[in-house]
Design an enzyme around this catalytic site. Structure first.
Site: not given
Length: 253
Positions: A136, A149
């Protein structure tokens, strides 16, 4: 890579980016097996013509059963995509956040490793194939409201780099897809007007994947500001901007 004649297993593709990529691979001529936890969604995708298999990437037995089922039905499997992931806001002032942190690491990082480990012997035995991990932009430019995350995706990046080095010479290539924010639903588009349109994102990804050789990192234009923030000297300012979202945590208003 040639996307027109692949046999692709995508773990975590019953919705969102994973499902869109599954449909793009299928439209290009590849055979696609979709893995996921939700039986109802798997049934719908089977009706569309996809191969499907139940998989929970946090459960080693489930991963092993999925691998066995996929290889029985598709012994020519040559491409693995590790798409499973969760995004959970956390307040690091509250120790209760640890459950969310554990779930995030178990799914995003350890889940990625479980799936790769399950299929690596098969790909090495073939002497050819591709592993595509999914990190990401947040792994390179943290979004402080989702700290674990960001850590999990930074971990996926580092693990992918090591995997590529260790598989060098086996015939198995390793690529890392690095998405920015992508609007996979109208609600997400409303909440984040800067999020990329899913269709445009998938088109750019498939174009990049077809480069020869396959890029080590699949970077759409919209993620470049994340990937190169430290190099470009914008990192501190961008993290400060993104930290404003912390005000939305319960108890911070």
């Amino acid at each position: 890579m040639d996307v027109t004649n692949r046999t692709v297993f995508i773990a975590g593709a019953t919705s969102g980016i994973g499902l869109e990529l599954a449909r793009r691979f299928a439209a290009a001529g590849s055979s696609v097996i979709v893995g996921g936890r939700r039986a109802g969604l798997l049934d719908r995708l089977a009706a569309e013509g996809f191969g499907t298999v139940a998989i929970d990437v946090t459960d080693q037995d489930s991963v092993d059963r999925a691998r066995d089922a996929v290889l029985r039905s598709h012994p020519g499997l040559d491409t693995i995509v590790t798409m499973s992931g969760v995004m959970i806001p956390e307040d690091l002032r509250d120790p209760k956040h640890f459950d969310a942190a554990w779930q995030t690491i178990d799914t995003n990082l350890l889940g990625t490793i479980r799936v790769i480990d399950a299929f690596t012997p098969h790909l090495i035995g073939r002497g050819t194939g591709t592993v595509i991990t999914v990190s990401s932009g947040i792994g390179f430019l943290p979004f402080p409201i989702m700290p674990t995350y960001a850590a999990s995706k930074a971990g996926v990046h580092a693990y992918t780099e090591a995997l590529r080095a260790q598989l060098d010479g086996t015939g198995v290539e390793v690529a890392e897809l690095v998405p920015p924010a992508v609007a996979t639903t109208p609600e997400q588009a409303r909440l984040n007007p800067r999020a990329l349109d899913l269709t445009e994102f998938a088109t750019e990804v498939m174009d990049l994947l077809q480069a020869d050789p396959t890029p080590h990192e699949i970077l759409v234009k919209g993620v470049l500001m994340h990937r190169w923030a430290e190099r470009d000297g914008t990192y501190a300012d961008l993290v400060a901007q993104r930290s404003q979202a912390l005000a939305t945590l319960p108890g911070r208003q």
